[in-house]
Design a protein around this motif. Structure first.
Motif, PDB file in Angstrom:
ATOM      1  N   VAL A 299       8.898  -8.189   3.068  1.00 24.35           N
ATOM      2  CA  VAL A 299       8.244  -6.886   3.040  1.00 24.35           C
ATOM      3  C   VAL A 299       6.893  -7.028   3.730  1.00 24.35           C
ATOM      4  N   SER A 300       6.543  -6.039   4.513  1.00 26.64           N
ATOM      5  CA  SER A 300       5.273  -6.093   5.238  1.00 26.64           C
ATOM      6  C   SER A 300       4.901  -4.696   5.697  1.00 26.64           C
ATOM      7  N   TRP A 301       3.669  -4.550   6.105  1.00 26.02           N
ATOM      8  CA  TRP A 301       3.175  -3.291   6.647  1.00 26.02           C
ATOM      9  C   TRP A 301       2.015  -3.635   7.569  1.00 26.02           C
ATOM     10  N   HIS A 302       1.587  -2.686   8.355  1.00 24.65           N
ATOM     11  CA  HIS A 302       0.579  -2.992   9.368  1.00 24.65           C
ATOM     12  C   HIS A 302      -0.848  -2.974   8.824  1.00 24.65           C
ATOM     13  N   TYR A 303      -1.160  -2.025   7.945  1.00 26.23           N
ATOM     14  CA  TYR A 303      -2.538  -1.864   7.467  1.00 26.23           C
ATOM     15  C   TYR A 303      -2.548  -1.562   5.971  1.00 26.23           C
ATOM     16  N   THR A 304      -3.641  -1.971   5.309  1.00 23.11           N
ATOM     17  CA  THR A 304      -3.939  -1.543   3.944  1.00 23.11           C
ATOM     18  C   THR A 304      -5.323  -0.907   3.930  1.00 23.11           C
ATOM     19  N   VAL A 305      -5.435   0.232   3.233  1.00 23.67           N
ATOM     20  CA  VAL A 305      -6.730   0.897   3.053  1.00 23.67           C
ATOM     21  C   VAL A 305      -7.124   0.755   1.583  1.00 23.67           C
ATOM     22  N   ARG A 306      -8.306   0.180   1.349  1.00 27.96           N
ATOM     23  CA  ARG A 306      -8.775  -0.058  -0.021  1.00 27.96           C
ATOM     24  C   ARG A 306      -9.388   1.211  -0.602  1.00 27.96           C
ATOM     25  N   SER A 307      -9.215   1.391  -1.906  1.00 29.76           N
ATOM     26  CA  SER A 307      -9.638   2.627  -2.548  1.00 29.76           C
ATOM     27  C   SER A 307     -11.149   2.752  -2.694  1.00 29.76           C
ATOM     28  N   LYS A 308     -11.807   1.720  -3.187  1.00 32.83           N
ATOM     29  CA  LYS A 308     -13.194   1.885  -3.626  1.00 32.83           C
ATOM     30  C   LYS A 308     -14.162   2.177  -2.492  1.00 32.83           C
ATOM     31  N   ASP A 309     -13.852   1.668  -1.279  1.00 33.57           N
ATOM     32  CA  ASP A 309     -14.815   1.821  -0.190  1.00 33.57           C
ATOM     33  C   ASP A 309     -14.174   2.162   1.155  1.00 33.57           C
ATOM     34  N   GLY A 310     -12.835   2.317   1.195  1.00 38.02           N
ATOM     35  CA  GLY A 310     -12.169   2.645   2.446  1.00 38.02           C
ATOM     36  C   GLY A 310     -12.028   1.484   3.402  1.00 38.02           C
ATOM     37  N   HIS A 311     -12.300   0.264   2.949  1.00 36.24           N
ATOM     38  CA  HIS A 311     -12.135  -0.912   3.815  1.00 36.24           C
ATOM     39  C   HIS A 311     -10.679  -1.031   4.258  1.00 36.24           C
ATOM     40  N   VAL A 312     -10.470  -1.458   5.517  1.00 32.88           N
ATOM     41  CA  VAL A 312      -9.124  -1.571   6.088  1.00 32.88           C
ATOM     42  C   VAL A 312      -8.844  -3.019   6.468  1.00 32.88           C
ATOM     43  N   ASP A 313      -7.646  -3.491   6.137  1.00 30.51           N
ATOM     44  CA  ASP A 313      -7.156  -4.785   6.610  1.00 30.51           C
ATOM     45  C   ASP A 313      -5.951  -4.549   7.508  1.00 30.51           C
ATOM     46  N   GLN A 314      -5.920  -5.234   8.644  1.00 28.83           N
ATOM     47  CA  GLN A 314      -4.722  -5.227   9.483  1.00 28.83           C
ATOM     48  C   GLN A 314      -3.948  -6.505   9.217  1.00 28.83           C
ATOM     49  N   HIS A 315      -2.642  -6.355   8.972  1.00 26.16           N
ATOM     50  CA  HIS A 315      -1.797  -7.491   8.612  1.00 26.16           C
ATOM     51  C   HIS A 315      -0.816  -7.881   9.710  1.00 26.16           C
ATOM     52  N   VAL A 316      -0.323  -6.906  10.445  1.00 30.74           N
ATOM     53  CA  VAL A 316       0.696  -7.125  11.474  1.00 30.74           C
ATOM     54  C   VAL A 316       0.244  -6.405  12.736  1.00 30.74           C
ATOM     55  N   ALA A 317       0.337  -7.066  13.877  1.00 29.85           N
ATOM     56  CA  ALA A 317       0.003  -6.408  15.141  1.00 29.85           C
ATOM     57  C   ALA A 317       0.949  -5.232  15.365  1.00 29.85           C
ATOM     58  N   THR A 318       0.444  -4.158  15.928  1.00 26.59           N
ATOM     59  CA  THR A 318       1.279  -2.971  16.091  1.00 26.59           C
ATOM     60  C   THR A 318       2.408  -3.188  17.088  1.00 26.59           C
ATOM     61  N   ARG A 319       2.342  -4.235  17.905  1.00 25.11           N
ATOM     62  CA  ARG A 319       3.456  -4.508  18.819  1.00 25.11           C
ATOM     63  C   ARG A 319       4.687  -4.991  18.060  1.00 25.11           C
ATOM     64  N   ASN A 320       4.492  -5.545  16.847  1.00 26.45           N
ATOM     65  CA  ASN A 320       5.591  -6.091  16.060  1.00 26.45           C
ATOM     66  C   ASN A 320       6.107  -5.071  15.053  1.00 26.45           C
ATOM     67  N   VAL A 321       7.321  -5.312  14.567  1.00 25.62           N
ATOM     68  CA  VAL A 321       8.003  -4.378  13.672  1.00 25.62           C
ATOM     69  C   VAL A 321       7.833  -4.852  12.236  1.00 25.62           C
ATOM     70  N   ALA A 322       7.100  -4.095  11.447  1.00 24.46           N
ATOM     71  CA  ALA A 322       6.900  -4.435  10.039  1.00 24.46           C
ATOM     72  C   ALA A 322       8.032  -3.867   9.190  1.00 24.46           C
ATOM     73  N   ALA A 323       8.251  -4.494   8.036  1.00 28.60           N
ATOM     74  CA  ALA A 323       9.344  -4.099   7.139  1.00 28.60           C
ATOM     75  C   ALA A 323       8.786  -3.223   6.028  1.00 28.60           C
ATOM     76  N   HIS A 324       8.476  -1.972   6.352  1.00 29.45           N
ATOM     77  CA  HIS A 324       7.770  -1.126   5.388  1.00 29.45           C
ATOM     78  C   HIS A 324       8.526   0.124   4.979  1.00 29.45           C
ATOM     79  N   ALA A 325       9.545   0.546   5.727  1.00 31.91           N
ATOM     80  CA  ALA A 325      10.128   1.863   5.488  1.00 31.91           C
ATOM     81  C   ALA A 325      11.518   1.836   4.871  1.00 31.91           C
ATOM     82  N   GLY A 326      12.178   0.675   4.825  1.00 30.25           N
ATOM     83  CA  GLY A 326      13.545   0.641   4.316  1.00 30.25           C
ATOM     84  C   GLY A 326      14.523   1.367   5.215  1.00 30.25           C
ATOM     85  N   ASN A 327      14.134   1.580   6.458  1.00 28.44           N
ATOM     86  CA  ASN A 327      14.953   2.289   7.446  1.00 28.44           C
ATOM     87  C   ASN A 327      14.618   1.637   8.786  1.00 28.44           C
ATOM     88  N   TRP A 328      15.556   0.866   9.342  1.00 28.61           N
ATOM     89  CA  TRP A 328      15.249   0.065  10.522  1.00 28.61           C
ATOM     90  C   TRP A 328      14.826   0.924  11.706  1.00 28.61           C
TER      91      TRP A 328
END
Length: 635
Positions: A299-328
């Motif tokens: 399971v993976s996704w490209h970005y996470t947005v944190r609640s308390k301050d809106g900080h963003v982490d990028q986990h997967v480059a957008t050129r790659n296909v993350a496993a986030h939707a359950g629909n290929w």
């Protein structure tokens, strides 16, 4: 004369190898090409090159020039060169290590090695490594398989058309080194060569003075790689890289986590931005994406947005296909953005800092990728059929506020004339409801939810507040089947007092929309589709037709349909009308089944001729075939 190696038919190959103490690779992923026919026939080196070219589709002069660069067509009795290459074609089992400074970054952290040519040859032909090292005919056939795999589907017969494959054969991830090697190969093609090798065979490569290396093709050949080499965030938000794990979980190349390598900048369009919520705290989700929790979960996704301050982490480059939707198909064509929060805990997590930071990120990505900022392309996970029942971001995500922050507010947009198309705009804080099933855990059932703003209108079976919801739905917080969420577009079928009759999931439903300030629907416009025959299926993925897979190593993926809430195939009937969300839907399938893209068909994009339309059909989007419907103006 040097010792000859006997040839035998494909049927006798396994038995002969077994008798010699050798075997076909136990993890063979041999392609559909008949490599046995490459092994059979005269064993003269020139004849083998001609046969390998015919079987593989790689031009003979390209094969000859690559072989000449190894050791001027000599076999060297199966002994390795100083750099570990074997045979006429210098096949090597040494992996191709990533460069220390990738083009778009300054670190190679987490980058995998690419399989060496000997390994790829074994995977493609089914021949053992020992056979490929010691048998000159197998060595040449194996190298032809490698070159063909580097440019699958290529039919060009001129050397220039194979420039990329030649450069990749260099066995280096450094682009300039690969370009230099390819230049040397093309020098040989232009000049020609004649040698008598250590097998006693005279071999000739006729000169082709006009052969030209396609440097642009080589420069554009990006070896697929994991990791985030370049942070993809707007400068207006606080953004860091926290890389998702990318590693093997077992001995087979099919055992890996937790996303798929691709080059979507070149091969696939990115058409959707998918809004998720994490269902876990920021710290727990960070451990999950890094593999510190549930390390073998894919399971993976490209970005996470944190609640308390809106900080963003990028986990997967957008050129790659993350496993986030359950629909290929949706994964292939989308970027997944997770928001710290829980869909069943109203308002607890969706802070204004989160909304605003996410909106800036999504607006930036939409601009970079050419994604329309509308509710047909900025979507919730729940709005597409998935393999696991998902309902995020849920009823407490304020779509109207979010779209306004994106600069694309949900509002009346009918420009002129009458229309039967309307858009859902129910409000949020003034659309409060008391739902059930909130705050559920793995061990505790949910309880009554506090009254809180929601983002949807109910769809009922009749024009009455007491009428049941469609599909037997309830007020359970996760029950989405009778909810038309803000931004959804209807084609109206009739009116009765404060109630509007709409087409919904292959039937009709009723939505309450009083006139004036209490209206939940606003006038809109757009095209609609109407089925031209009985029981038109709605598809979950816009996959190609069966004939599109012909000639590729990719198996037919079928054309999966949307499942209705009662378990049947969702179908539409003549006379019903549904609003078109997008008429320019790509019909394709990206094949990615291994850690290092080494299996037959990996990296292949199968494109079809079948035309689809994306439509609003119920609480989810679906796709209909153009041949099954007619497109009308919506008036």
């Amino acid at each position: 004369m040097a010792r000859r190696f006997s040839r035998f038919g494909a049927g006798a190959l396994a038995a002969m190898l077994a008798a010699a103490g050798l075997t076909l690779s136990s993890t063979s992923t041999a392609s559909a090409t008949d490599w046995g026919s490459c092994l059979e026939g005269p064993d003269d080196t020139q004849a083998v090159f001609a046969r390998a070219a015919q079987v593989s589709g790689v031009p003979e002069d390209v094969l000859l020039a690559v072989g000449y660069m190894g050791g001027r067509w000599s076999h060297h009795a199966g002994q390795p060169s100083v750099s570990g290459g074997y045979g006429v074609m210098h096949l090597t089992d040494r992996p191709v290590a990533p460069v220390s400074a990738p083009d778009k970054g300054d670190a190679a952290t987490g980058l995998p090695s690419r399989a060496g040519t000997l390994v790829v040859a074994g995977q493609r032909t089914g021949l053992s490594a020992e056979r490929l090292r010691t048998d000159p005919v197998a060595n040449i056939c194996g190298a032809a398989a490698v070159l063909a795999s580097y440019q699958p589907g290529t039919t060009a017969q001129g050397p220039a058309g194979w420039s990329k494959a030649v450069a990749r054969y260099a066995g280096t991830a450094d682009r300039q080194e690969a370009l230099n090697y390819a230049g040397l190969v093309f020098d040989v093609i232009r000049a020609g060569a004649t040698e008598t090798n250590d097998l006693g065979d005279a071999v000739t490569l006729a000169a082709d003075p006009g052969a030209t290396l396609d440097t642009a093709a080589v420069a554009g050949d990006r070896v697929l790689r994991p990791g985030v080499q370049e942070l993809e965030c707007p400068s207006t938000i606080d953004c860091d890289v926290v890389e998702a794990q990318y590693r093997r979980t077992g001995p087979a190349v099919t055992q890996y986590v937790n996303y798929d390598l691709a080059d979507r900048e070149k091969d696939l369009s990115i058409d959707y931005l998918v809004v998720h919520n994490t269902e876990c705290t920021y710290d727990v989700c960070t451990r999950l994406i890094k593999g510190e929790a549930e390390p073998n979960r894919f399971v993976s996704w490209h970005y996470t947005v944190r609640s308390k301050d809106g900080h963003v982490d990028q986990h997967v480059a957008t050129r790659n296909v993350a496993a986030h939707a359950g629909n290929w198909y949706l994964n292939m064509h989308s970027i997944g953005v997770e928001h710290e929060g829980k869909a069943g805990e109203p308002g607890t997590w969706y802070t204004e800092a989160l909304y605003r930071s996410s909106a800036q990120l999504v607006s930036y990505l939409a601009t970079q990728k050419g994604i329309p900022l509308d509710r047909a392309h900025v979507v919730g996970h729940e709005e597409f059929m998935s393999s696991n029942y998902k309902w995020d971001p849920g009823p407490y995500w304020d779509w109207e506020h979010y779209m306004a922050l994106l600069g694309a507010p949900i509002k009346p947009d009918r420009r002129s004339g009458p229309s039967q198309v309307f858009t859902v705009k129910p409000g949020f804080t003034d659309n409060a409801r008391t739902l059930t099933g909130c705050f559920a855990t793995e061990t505790q059932p949910g309880r009554a939810c506090p009254s809180f703003g929601t983002n949807y209108v109910d769809v009922r079976t009749a024009p009455s507040d007491s009428a049941p919801l469609v599909w037997g739905s309830t007020d359970l917080v996760s029950d989405r089947d009778a909810r038309a969420v803000a931004g959804h577009k209807f084609s109206v079928a009739g009116r009765q007092g404060d109630w509007v009759k709409v087409w919904w999931d292959g039937s009709t439903g009723w939505v309450k929309s009083p006139t004036g300030k209490k209206s939940t629907l606003v006038p809109s416009q757009g095209e609609v589709v109407e089925p031209v025959r009985q029981s038109v299926p709605v598809y979950a993925r816009a996959y190609p037709e069966a004939s599109a897979y012909a000639g590729t190593p990719v198996p037919n993926q079928g054309q999966p349909t949307v499942t209705a809430p009662d378990g049947s195939v969702l179908t539409l009937q003549p006379g019903q009308r549904y609003v078109v969300a997008d008429r320019t839907v790509p019909t394709d399938y990206y094949h990615a089944k291994s850690f290092d893209n080494s299996l037959p068909g990996d990296k292949t994009v199968v494109r079809g001729q079948q035309e689809y339309f994306q439509v609003w059909v119920g609480h989810r989007f679906g796709y209909v075939k153009a041949e099954d419907v007619r497109v009308l103006s919506g008036r």
